[in-house]
Design a protein around this motif. Structure first.
Motif, short mmCIF file in Angstrom:
data_model
loop_
_atom_site.label_atom_id
_atom_site.label_comp_id
_atom_site.label_asym_id
_atom_site.label_seq_id
_atom_site.Cartn_x
_atom_site.Cartn_y
_atom_site.Cartn_z
N CYS A 59 20.61 68.46 12.55
CA CYS A 59 20.46 69.39 13.53
C CYS A 59 20.75 70.82 13.60
CB CYS A 59 21.31 68.71 14.90
SG CYS A 59 23.10 68.96 14.63
N GLN A 73 23.56 72.32 13.20
CA GLN A 73 24.75 72.73 13.83
C GLN A 73 25.70 72.49 13.23
OE1 GLN A 73 24.23 74.16 17.25
NE2 GLN A 73 22.35 74.00 16.65
N SER A 118 29.91 71.93 13.29
CA SER A 118 30.99 71.14 14.01
C SER A 118 32.25 71.50 13.33
CB SER A 118 30.78 69.82 14.24
OG SER A 118 29.45 69.60 14.96
N ARG A 176 27.41 66.31 17.23
CA ARG A 176 26.48 66.93 17.93
C ARG A 176 25.12 65.98 18.41
NH1 ARG A 176 29.14 71.31 19.22
NH2 ARG A 176 30.21 72.42 17.53
#
Length: 120
Positions: A53, A55, A57, A89
């Motif tokens: 993704c 992203q 974290s 996520r």
């Protein structure tokens, strides 16, 4: 005789997940067969990047499900942890390869210290 792990209490205890001399590739294949096919990377500030993704974290919000460790064949100080985890996520199950011990990069050591150990 001293216990090497006693001097590093902040790292998750490897327990039975020692790879018994297997290579990083062997350990990765073992975890992939268990459904951990995604990939992650340690980032500054105790963050983990999920390559699915894209992203980041905080490692403290990511659960550690499995930890396999290896030691270098020619140098036992080459200590590597292959960690199975799930992205909070997007839900991708995957692995991150981190070094630990005295030669560990600060990003790897911080992520390993912060991961939430969800092993039973």
């Amino acid at each position: 005789m001293t216990d090497d792990h006693a001097s590093q209490p902040s790292e998750p205890e490897p327990r039975e997940d020692v790879t018994d001399g297997r290579t990083i590739t062997d350990a990765m294949q073992r975890l992939e067969a268990e459904g951990y096919a995604g990939q992650f990377a340690a980032r500054d500030g105790g963050m983990l990047l999920c390559f699915t993704c894209r992203q980041e974290s905080p490692a403290a919000e990511v659960q550690l499900h499995r930890l396999l460790r290896t030691e270098g064949a020619s140098d036992a100080a080459d200590e590597t942890a292959i960690v199975a985890l799930t992205c909070p996520r997007c839900g991708t199950r995957g692995t991150v390869v981190l070094t630990y011990g005295p030669e560990s990069p600060p990003d790897d050591a911080e992520v390993l210290r912060l991961l939430e150990d969800a092993r039973s």
